[in-house]
Design a protein around this motif. Sequence first.
Motif, PDB file in Angstrom:
ATOM      1  N   ASP A  99      48.673  36.246 -11.555  1.00 17.12           N
ATOM      2  CA  ASP A  99      48.513  36.354 -10.098  1.00 17.12           C
ATOM      3  C   ASP A  99      47.715  37.604  -9.692  1.00 17.12           C
ATOM      4  OD1 ASP A  99      50.326  38.384 -10.570  1.00 17.12           O
ATOM      5  OD2 ASP A  99      51.901  37.567  -9.271  1.00 17.12           O
ATOM      6  N   GLN A 100      47.186  38.341 -10.685  1.00 14.90           N
ATOM      7  CA  GLN A 100      46.360  39.534 -10.435  1.00 14.90           C
ATOM      8  C   GLN A 100      47.085  40.574  -9.571  1.00 14.90           C
ATOM      9  OE1 GLN A 100      43.101  39.635 -12.066  1.00 14.90           O
ATOM     10  NE2 GLN A 100      44.290  38.015 -12.994  1.00 14.90           N
ATOM     11  N   SER A 101      48.394  40.692  -9.766  1.00 13.87           N
ATOM     12  CA  SER A 101      49.179  41.637  -8.967  1.00 13.87           C
ATOM     13  C   SER A 101      49.088  43.068  -9.505  1.00 13.87           C
ATOM     14  CB  SER A 101      50.651  41.201  -8.947  1.00 13.87           C
ATOM     15  OG  SER A 101      51.185  41.304 -10.263  1.00 13.87           O
ATOM     16  N   GLY A 102      48.569  43.223 -10.730  1.00 12.17           N
ATOM     17  CA  GLY A 102      48.511  44.550 -11.342  1.00 12.17           C
ATOM     18  C   GLY A 102      49.728  44.856 -12.183  1.00 12.17           C
ATOM     19  N   SER A 103      50.676  43.911 -12.230  1.00 14.52           N
ATOM     20  CA  SER A 103      51.851  44.055 -13.097  1.00 14.52           C
ATOM     21  C   SER A 103      52.247  42.675 -13.618  1.00 14.52           C
ATOM     22  CB  SER A 103      53.000  44.717 -12.337  1.00 14.52           C
ATOM     23  OG  SER A 103      53.379  43.915 -11.243  1.00 14.52           O
ATOM     24  N   ILE A 104      53.079  42.681 -14.643  1.00  9.93           N
ATOM     25  CA  ILE A 104      53.473  41.424 -15.284  1.00  9.93           C
ATOM     26  C   ILE A 104      54.923  41.102 -14.950  1.00  9.93           C
ATOM     27  CG2 ILE A 104      53.901  40.367 -17.552  1.00  9.93           C
ATOM     28  CD1 ILE A 104      51.290  41.492 -18.480  1.00  9.93           C
ATOM     29  N   SER A 105      55.121  39.942 -14.357  1.00  5.06           N
ATOM     30  CA  SER A 105      56.453  39.490 -13.938  1.00  5.06           C
ATOM     31  C   SER A 105      57.179  38.839 -15.113  1.00  5.06           C
ATOM     32  CB  SER A 105      56.310  38.472 -12.814  1.00  5.06           C
ATOM     33  OG  SER A 105      55.662  37.301 -13.320  1.00  5.06           O
ATOM     34  N   LEU A 109      55.492  37.497 -18.502  1.00  6.75           N
ATOM     35  CA  LEU A 109      55.888  38.119 -19.769  1.00  6.75           C
ATOM     36  C   LEU A 109      56.283  37.052 -20.786  1.00  6.75           C
ATOM     37  CD1 LEU A 109      56.275  40.915 -21.107  1.00  6.75           C
ATOM     38  CD2 LEU A 109      58.667  40.822 -20.358  1.00  6.75           C
ATOM     39  N   GLN A 110      57.057  36.064 -20.327  1.00 11.34           N
ATOM     40  CA  GLN A 110      57.464  34.947 -21.202  1.00 11.34           C
ATOM     41  C   GLN A 110      56.234  34.213 -21.745  1.00 11.34           C
ATOM     42  OE1 GLN A 110      60.688  35.047 -22.465  1.00 11.34           O
ATOM     43  NE2 GLN A 110      60.745  32.865 -22.082  1.00 11.34           N
ATOM     44  N   GLN A 111      55.264  33.934 -20.864  1.00  8.78           N
ATOM     45  CA  GLN A 111      54.038  33.243 -21.274  1.00  8.78           C
ATOM     46  C   GLN A 111      53.223  34.102 -22.235  1.00  8.78           C
ATOM     47  OE1 GLN A 111      52.353  32.377 -17.396  1.00  8.78           O
ATOM     48  NE2 GLN A 111      53.057  30.253 -17.485  1.00  8.78           N
ATOM     49  N   ALA A 112      53.167  35.406 -21.972  1.00  6.12           N
ATOM     50  CA  ALA A 112      52.418  36.325 -22.841  1.00  6.12           C
ATOM     51  C   ALA A 112      53.009  36.309 -24.250  1.00  6.12           C
ATOM     52  CB  ALA A 112      52.454  37.742 -22.269  1.00  6.12           C
ATOM     53  N   PHE A 113      54.338  36.435 -24.345  1.00 10.94           N
ATOM     54  CA  PHE A 113      54.989  36.423 -25.667  1.00 10.94           C
ATOM     55  C   PHE A 113      54.692  35.125 -26.404  1.00 10.94           C
ATOM     56  CE2 PHE A 113      58.522  39.507 -24.164  1.00 10.94           C
ATOM     57  CZ  PHE A 113      57.734  40.591 -24.488  1.00 10.94           C
ATOM     58  N   SER A 114      54.805  34.031 -25.685  1.00 11.87           N
ATOM     59  CA  SER A 114      54.565  32.723 -26.285  1.00 11.87           C
ATOM     60  C   SER A 114      53.131  32.617 -26.805  1.00 11.87           C
ATOM     61  CB  SER A 114      54.854  31.650 -25.235  1.00 11.87           C
ATOM     62  OG  SER A 114      54.522  30.390 -25.732  1.00 11.87           O
ATOM     63  N   GLN A 115      52.161  33.047 -25.996  1.00 10.61           N
ATOM     64  CA  GLN A 115      50.758  32.981 -26.410  1.00 10.61           C
ATOM     65  C   GLN A 115      50.444  33.940 -27.552  1.00 10.61           C
ATOM     66  OE1 GLN A 115      48.437  33.382 -22.803  1.00 10.61           O
ATOM     67  NE2 GLN A 115      48.482  31.186 -22.457  1.00 10.61           N
ATOM     68  N   MET A 116      51.200  35.026 -27.641  1.00 14.41           N
ATOM     69  CA  MET A 116      51.008  35.975 -28.744  1.00 14.41           C
ATOM     70  C   MET A 116      51.696  35.498 -30.020  1.00 14.41           C
ATOM     71  SD  MET A 116      51.268  39.817 -27.219  1.00 14.41           S
ATOM     72  CE  MET A 116      51.651  39.877 -25.504  1.00 14.41           C
ATOM     73  N   ASN A 138      62.064  42.529  -7.480  1.00 12.40           N
ATOM     74  CA  ASN A 138      61.244  41.650  -8.312  1.00 12.40           C
ATOM     75  C   ASN A 138      60.630  42.494  -9.433  1.00 12.40           C
ATOM     76  OD1 ASN A 138      59.865  39.458  -9.239  1.00 12.40           O
ATOM     77  ND2 ASN A 138      58.270  39.525  -7.670  1.00 12.40           N
ATOM     78  N   PRO A 139      61.435  42.814 -10.479  1.00  9.05           N
ATOM     79  CA  PRO A 139      60.955  43.739 -11.508  1.00  9.05           C
ATOM     80  C   PRO A 139      59.737  43.203 -12.259  1.00  9.05           C
ATOM     81  CG  PRO A 139      63.093  42.816 -12.128  1.00  9.05           C
ATOM     82  CD  PRO A 139      62.754  42.283 -10.771  1.00  9.05           C
ATOM     83  N   SER A 140      58.817  44.107 -12.571  1.00  5.25           N
ATOM     84  CA  SER A 140      57.629  43.731 -13.329  1.00  5.25           C
ATOM     85  C   SER A 140      57.195  44.900 -14.203  1.00  5.25           C
ATOM     86  CB  SER A 140      56.509  43.294 -12.388  1.00  5.25           C
ATOM     87  OG  SER A 140      56.183  44.350 -11.520  1.00  5.25           O
ATOM     88  N   ILE A 141      56.338  44.601 -15.161  1.00  2.00           N
ATOM     89  CA  ILE A 141      55.915  45.564 -16.175  1.00  2.00           C
ATOM     90  C   ILE A 141      54.496  46.054 -15.852  1.00  2.00           C
ATOM     91  CG2 ILE A 141      55.384  45.818 -18.646  1.00  2.00           C
ATOM     92  CD1 ILE A 141      58.283  45.270 -18.478  1.00  2.00           C
TER      93      ILE A 141
END
Length: 187
Positions: A99-105, A109-116, A138-141
């Motif tokens: 969503d180009q928010s500047g942080s990872i929700s 994060l779940q999708q990133a781990f899966s793709q990695m 709404n915590p994000s990384i």
Amino acid sequence: PSEPLVASPHAGNAPPGVDPEAFSWFQAVDADHSGYISVKELKQALVNSNWSTFNDETCLLMINMFDKTRSGRIDVYGFSALLRFIQQWKNLFQQYDRDQSGSISFNELQQAFSQMGYNLSPQFSQLLLARYAQRSSNPSIQLDRFIQICMQLQSTTDAFREKDTGLVGNVRLSYEDFLTMVVTRMM
């Protein structure tokens, strides 16, 4: 999303093999003009998309990764390599920040781990968010924590695979083996 470093206007004479832009950044970041960059100087130079400075742990991990002399600081060559490293992580981060928010929700994060290639439960991702995200409804990384999490995941996964020679997904470890694994990979 901002650039992770602020460039200095003078590139000067970059040493052979060092990108002139990296050299100009090095000079700007080397606040005490020692010819080396410390964790403190690096921390003051790197910012997340929300303008928060990078956290100490991530800066220390990255300095240690490029510190060939084990002095706790890096020279211009280490810094140049570090810049390339950060840019690669930033590109990956932006790819997962759908969503180009500047942080990872959480979902990103779940999708990133899966793709990695990590098969991790939603509970584990939630645990990471609770540990590394800034407190909010709404915590994000941010980028710094994303780099830190990924570096630590990579390192502990490598350690696990050394023991999981049959690639079955579980290992038997003595307590001391476990501690050795943690100390040699994480500290």
